[in-house]
Motif scaffolding. Structure first.
Motif, PDB file in Angstrom:
ATOM      1  N   LEU A 241       0.811  -1.219   0.000  1.00 57.05           N
ATOM      2  CA  LEU A 241       0.000   0.000   0.000  1.00 57.05           C
ATOM      3  C   LEU A 241       0.847   1.273   0.000  1.00 57.05           C
ATOM      4  O   LEU A 241       0.421   2.307  -0.499  1.00 57.05           O
ATOM      5  N   ILE A 242       2.055   1.201   0.587  1.00 52.25           N
ATOM      6  CA  ILE A 242       2.878   2.418   0.666  1.00 52.25           C
ATOM      7  C   ILE A 242       4.036   2.421  -0.331  1.00 52.25           C
ATOM      8  O   ILE A 242       4.807   3.372  -0.384  1.00 52.25           O
ATOM      9  N   LEU A 243       4.133   1.365  -1.132  1.00 50.69           N
ATOM     10  CA  LEU A 243       5.275   1.226  -2.032  1.00 50.69           C
ATOM     11  C   LEU A 243       5.265   2.231  -3.180  1.00 50.69           C
ATOM     12  O   LEU A 243       6.317   2.684  -3.622  1.00 50.69           O
ATOM     13  N   ALA A 244       4.088   2.586  -3.661  1.00 53.53           N
ATOM     14  CA  ALA A 244       4.006   3.516  -4.799  1.00 53.53           C
ATOM     15  C   ALA A 244       4.543   4.892  -4.403  1.00 53.53           C
ATOM     16  O   ALA A 244       4.348   5.331  -3.282  1.00 53.53           O
ATOM     17  N   ILE A 245       5.244   5.535  -5.349  1.00 51.80           N
ATOM     18  CA  ILE A 245       5.780   6.872  -5.086  1.00 51.80           C
ATOM     19  C   ILE A 245       4.641   7.882  -5.101  1.00 51.80           C
ATOM     20  O   ILE A 245       4.067   8.167  -6.135  1.00 51.80           O
ATOM     21  N   GLY A 246       4.309   8.367  -3.938  1.00 49.23           N
ATOM     22  CA  GLY A 246       3.285   9.404  -3.795  1.00 49.23           C
ATOM     23  C   GLY A 246       3.922  10.653  -3.220  1.00 49.23           C
ATOM     24  O   GLY A 246       5.146  10.761  -3.138  1.00 49.23           O
ATOM     25  N   SER A 247       3.087  11.597  -2.784  1.00 49.05           N
ATOM     26  CA  SER A 247       3.594  12.866  -2.280  1.00 49.05           C
ATOM     27  C   SER A 247       4.452  12.683  -1.024  1.00 49.05           C
ATOM     28  O   SER A 247       5.518  13.279  -0.895  1.00 49.05           O
ATOM     29  N   GLN A 248       3.999  11.832  -0.119  1.00 49.07           N
ATOM     30  CA  GLN A 248       4.739  11.600   1.125  1.00 49.07           C
ATOM     31  C   GLN A 248       6.083  10.926   0.845  1.00 49.07           C
ATOM     32  O   GLN A 248       7.123  11.353   1.362  1.00 49.07           O
ATOM     33  N   ASN A 249       6.070   9.914  -0.008  1.00 44.84           N
ATOM     34  CA  ASN A 249       7.298   9.192  -0.327  1.00 44.84           C
ATOM     35  C   ASN A 249       8.293  10.073  -1.081  1.00 44.84           C
ATOM     36  O   ASN A 249       9.506   9.980  -0.867  1.00 44.84           O
ATOM     37  N   ALA A 250       7.775  10.925  -1.973  1.00 50.82           N
ATOM     38  CA  ALA A 250       8.648  11.846  -2.708  1.00 50.82           C
ATOM     39  C   ALA A 250       9.341  12.807  -1.742  1.00 50.82           C
ATOM     40  O   ALA A 250      10.517  13.131  -1.903  1.00 50.82           O
ATOM     41  N   PHE A 251       8.613  13.239  -0.717  1.00 49.23           N
ATOM     42  CA  PHE A 251       9.185  14.152   0.285  1.00 49.23           C
ATOM     43  C   PHE A 251      10.268  13.444   1.102  1.00 49.23           C
ATOM     44  O   PHE A 251      11.342  13.994   1.345  1.00 49.23           O
ATOM     45  N   VAL A 252       9.996  12.204   1.515  1.00 54.44           N
ATOM     46  CA  VAL A 252      10.984  11.424   2.279  1.00 54.44           C
ATOM     47  C   VAL A 252      12.245  11.214   1.440  1.00 54.44           C
ATOM     48  O   VAL A 252      13.368  11.362   1.929  1.00 54.44           O
ATOM     49  N   LEU A 253      12.053  10.879   0.163  1.00 57.35           N
ATOM     50  CA  LEU A 253      13.183  10.669  -0.750  1.00 57.35           C
ATOM     51  C   LEU A 253      14.027  11.939  -0.868  1.00 57.35           C
ATOM     52  O   LEU A 253      15.261  11.899  -0.780  1.00 57.35           O
ATOM     53  N   LYS A 254      13.353  13.070  -1.036  1.00 56.29           N
ATOM     54  CA  LYS A 254      14.043  14.348  -1.181  1.00 56.29           C
ATOM     55  C   LYS A 254      14.845  14.693   0.076  1.00 56.29           C
ATOM     56  O   LYS A 254      16.004  15.117  -0.009  1.00 56.29           O
TER      57      LYS A 254
END
Length: 199
Positions: free
Chosen positions: A14-27
């Motif tokens: 459920l959380i694997l897809a790159i969404g807004s939250q994941n993009a922020f964590v990556l950045k």
């Protein structure tokens, strides 16, 4: 143990897809800005929402759909603003890895943005509270084990993403790489915002 892995695999998917939250964590991981703080906020927030969902709060959301509507429009507004800021940053020339002094002074700001990405995102509620909450009913008597699996999946994912992102840091010593990342993040936020408004 089977129930634990069911919760773990479903939570991870459920959380694997790159969404807004994941993009922020990556950045933030690439910048090495408050990575522990950001990962902890995301994972602990997920843990709270998963626990509430499995405890039956998903039924409350179903009963009062206006909660989802407020979250949708609030989240869309936040994403549109962040998208604009990312595009603005993408077309500026001031891009470099942030210094320790700047990082230290921005902890509250980073935490606030991270909390907004998490708690103003209606998909988080649908995934953690409604979907996981409803699926957990299939594991009557083993719901705690199911919840632990989903929660550990969340901690595993966010800390892997946050700390794994630093491997890309050498690439982002080039200012143009930052511009590309900012543009991709801005586009991701814009698409998700439009999906929330019109999807």
């Amino acid at each position: 143990m089977t129930t634990f892995f069911a919760g773990f695999s479903l939570g991870l998917s459920l959380i694997l897809a790159i969404g807004s939250q994941n993009a922020f964590v990556l950045k933030q991981g690439i910048k090495r800005q408050h990575v522990l703080l950001v990962c902890a906020i995301c994972a602990i927030s997920d843990a709270i929402l998963i626990s509430l969902g499995i405890a039956g709060f998903g039924m409350v959301v179903s009963k009062y759909p206006s909660i989802e509507m407020y979250a949708r429009y609030g989240g869309a507004a936040f994403l549109l603003v962040y998208s604009f800021l990312s595009f603005k940053s993408a077309f500026s020339q001031r891009h470099a890895l942030t210094t320790d002094t700047e990082v230290q002074s921005s902890a509250l700001k980073i935490a606030s943005i991270c909390l907004a990405f998490t708690w103003l995102n209606p998909h988080v509620y649908l995934d953690t509270m409604v979907l996981l909450g409803s699926i957990s009913t299939q594991y009557e008597g083993q719901q705690l084990e199911f919840a632990l699996g989903a929660i550990i999946a969340s901690f595993t994912f966010f800390f892997s993403l946050g700390y794994g992102a630093r491997l890309l840091a050498p690439v982002f010593e080039n200012p143009k790489a930052w511009q590309v990342l900012e543009f991709i993040v801005g586009l991701t936020m814009l698409i998700i915002a439009l999906t929330l408004l019109f999807g």
